[in-house]
Design a protein around this motif. Structure first.
Motif, mmCIF file in Angstrom:
data_model
loop_
_atom_site.group_PDB
_atom_site.id
_atom_site.type_symbol
_atom_site.label_atom_id
_atom_site.label_comp_id
_atom_site.label_asym_id
_atom_site.label_seq_id
_atom_site.Cartn_x
_atom_site.Cartn_y
_atom_site.Cartn_z
ATOM 1 N N ASN A 30 0.821 -1.208 0.000
ATOM 2 C CA ASN A 30 0.000 0.000 0.000
ATOM 3 C C ASN A 30 0.860 1.266 0.000
ATOM 4 O O ASN A 30 0.719 2.117 0.876
ATOM 5 C CB ASN A 30 -0.941 -0.003 1.211
ATOM 6 N N GLY A 33 -1.061 4.610 0.174
ATOM 7 C CA GLY A 33 -1.834 4.938 1.362
ATOM 8 C C GLY A 33 -3.334 4.848 1.174
ATOM 9 O O GLY A 33 -4.092 5.622 1.763
ATOM 10 N N VAL A 35 -6.986 3.746 1.904
ATOM 11 C CA VAL A 35 -7.651 3.322 3.131
ATOM 12 C C VAL A 35 -9.077 2.889 2.810
ATOM 13 O O VAL A 35 -9.691 3.362 1.854
ATOM 14 C CB VAL A 35 -7.670 4.446 4.185
ATOM 15 N N GLY A 36 -9.590 1.974 3.628
ATOM 16 C CA GLY A 36 -10.959 1.517 3.434
ATOM 17 C C GLY A 36 -11.149 0.135 4.023
ATOM 18 O O GLY A 36 -10.201 -0.522 4.475
ATOM 19 N N THR A 37 -12.400 -0.318 4.026
ATOM 20 C CA THR A 37 -12.742 -1.630 4.565
ATOM 21 C C THR A 37 -13.560 -2.413 3.550
ATOM 22 O O THR A 37 -14.360 -1.845 2.792
ATOM 23 C CB THR A 37 -13.561 -1.493 5.861
ATOM 24 N N ARG A 53 -9.168 -4.460 6.578
ATOM 25 C CA ARG A 53 -8.974 -3.017 6.705
ATOM 26 C C ARG A 53 -7.638 -2.650 6.079
ATOM 27 O O ARG A 53 -6.580 -3.188 6.462
ATOM 28 C CB ARG A 53 -9.007 -2.600 8.173
ATOM 29 N N CYS A 54 -7.682 -1.745 5.096
ATOM 30 C CA CYS A 54 -6.476 -1.300 4.413
ATOM 31 C C CYS A 54 -5.837 -0.146 5.187
ATOM 32 O O CYS A 54 -6.439 0.929 5.325
ATOM 33 C CB CYS A 54 -6.795 -0.847 2.993
ATOM 34 N N THR A 55 -4.643 -0.371 5.691
ATOM 35 C CA THR A 55 -3.836 0.670 6.321
ATOM 36 C C THR A 55 -2.435 0.515 5.726
ATOM 37 O O THR A 55 -2.301 0.133 4.566
ATOM 38 C CB THR A 55 -3.817 0.516 7.844
ATOM 39 N N ASP A 56 -1.387 0.785 6.497
ATOM 40 C CA ASP A 56 -0.036 0.500 6.015
ATOM 41 C C ASP A 56 0.136 -0.996 5.771
ATOM 42 O O ASP A 56 0.927 -1.416 4.925
ATOM 43 C CB ASP A 56 1.006 0.984 7.023
ATOM 44 N N ASP A 70 -16.851 -0.098 3.225
ATOM 45 C CA ASP A 70 -16.798 0.626 1.953
ATOM 46 C C ASP A 70 -17.133 -0.267 0.767
ATOM 47 O O ASP A 70 -17.700 0.198 -0.227
ATOM 48 C CB ASP A 70 -15.397 1.219 1.758
ATOM 49 N N LEU A 109 -11.400 -0.326 -4.341
ATOM 50 C CA LEU A 109 -10.815 -1.108 -3.249
ATOM 51 C C LEU A 109 -10.749 -2.585 -3.608
ATOM 52 O O LEU A 109 -9.747 -3.259 -3.336
ATOM 53 C CB LEU A 109 -11.633 -0.922 -1.974
#
Length: 373
Positions: A30, A33, A35-37, A53-56, A70, A109
């Motif tokens: 990623n 950066g 972000v989302g679910t 969950r998309c983070t680092d 999302d 996503l």
């Protein structure tokens, strides 16, 4: 660069679902950066739902599953097993795969996460290393123009592939010739042929796709999501009904992987295909309109930030059409070779060349074939 190969099969469906979540996690990158679910549901096992969950990094969550996300993905357990059985060759454009899955919500996503499910074979990685050695030895990163071959022999084409040198072939065309084709003629000749499968509920015939293409031409939009929201077939399987008119111009048809159709309308500033490379030599026949390709030699891989999870082709994180040199600083010194392909011309692109493709004219149509060897 590689990520660990997943298990080929599992003792139970429950183990496969857990393995699928782990496959997503270990293949995730990623740098931008995002972000989302995303909620993943398996119809046969409703109690095995999970949220990513998309983070680092990618986090797998199995509590509070009723909360809003999302994106929502419904994937049958048989498709999960197939992903593991075929991860080295899995193609999300395959109707037998994408045609079983339902997507709602933020499709970008879903497209981002799909890349985490695949892995390269040792053969593919070896092909890219070989191409990088050849390109470095021959100084291909400094090429400023592509050579043309008029009605070459098959021996000449084989020599080009051996040298890993891109060329444009002229003087050879399908029957009828390219100048005789238009989107209206395609709709008339192949009206009921299925040209695109987007999900379990979305299939388009040629007539339906041409109607969408014309609607886009009348009211264009800029938001494009590969595989979902784009008036472009993106390399979908060429319908069998079209084989007689758009078959390979060299060698035997059995020497090539199934042909791909690249038909549609995309604004000239948005790539029809984002930056990537293929482990097989590609033959790209231009039929309607012109295309422009930006080619990068294989020895520039570290400058282009290729993704760690890939199989049939390796996408790059760096986007030449929207360069972000703060995130991808090495790309500032990458050199590209610009090639314009006209109707009736054929680009022979040996394995390993990175390329990004643009439609110079709209509508646009190409047919591609990959040499199996």
């Amino acid at each position: 660069m590689n990520v660990a190969y997943p298990a080929a099969q599992f003792d139970s469906d429950i183990a496969a679902i857990a393995g699928f979540a782990d496959l997503l996690r270990t293949g995730f990158e990623n740098p931008e950066g995002i972000v989302g679910t995303i909620l993943f549901s398996i119809p046969e096992y409703p109690d095995q739902r999970f949220i990513v969950r998309c983070t680092d990094e990618l986090l797998i969550e199995r509590d509070d599953l009723e909360r809003a996300t999302d994106t929502q993905v419904i994937i049958p357990v048989a498709t999960i097993h197939r992903i593991f059985n075929e991860f080295k060759v899995l193609d999300w454009r395959d109707p037998a795969i994408i045609g079983t899955i339902t997507f709602t919500g933020n499709l970008a996503l879903a497209n981002h996460l799909a890349k985490s499910c695949i892995r390269p074979s040792n053969w593919t990685m070896a092909r890219f290393r070989k191409a990088a050695r050849i390109h470095a030895a021959k100084g291909y990163r400094h090429l400023t123009e592509v050579d043309y071959l008029h009605q070459p022999t098959q021996r000449q084409i084989l020599e080009v592939m051996e040298e890993s040198r891109p060329v444009i072939v002229t003087g050879l065309e399908p029957t009828p010739p390219c100048e005789d084709w238009s989107i209206d003629r395609l709709a008339d000749c192949y009206r009921d042929a299925v040209v695109r499968v987007r999900s379990a509920t979305q299939r388009q015939t040629m007539a339906e796709f041409v109607a969408e293409l014309k609607a886009f031409e009348a009211n264009p939009y800029d938001e494009m999501i590969e595989g979902f929201v784009k008036p472009y077939t993106e390399g979908a399987n060429l319908p069998e009904e079209m084989f007689d008119n758009f078959g390979p111009l060299f060698f035997d048809p059995e020497d090539f992987a199934p042909p791909q159709l690249w038909l549609g309308s995309v604004p000239t500033h948005i790539p029809t295909s984002s930056l990537h490379r293929d482990p097989l030599t590609g033959f790209l026949q231009q039929v309607i309109g012109r295309k422009r390709l930006e080619l990068y030699s294989a020895d520039q891989a570290e400058l282009l930030y290729p993704m760690k999870s890939y199989n049939n082709y390796q996408p790059c994180w760096f986007k030449p059409d929207a360069p972000n040199y703060e995130i991808f600083p090495k790309a500032q010194v990458a050199n590209s070779l610009s090639v314009t392909l006209n109707p009736g011309e054929l680009l022979v692109q040996p394995a390993g060349w990175f390329h990004q493709v643009y439609a110079v004219d709209s509508p646009n149509m190409s047919v591609s074939y990959f040499w199996r060897y």
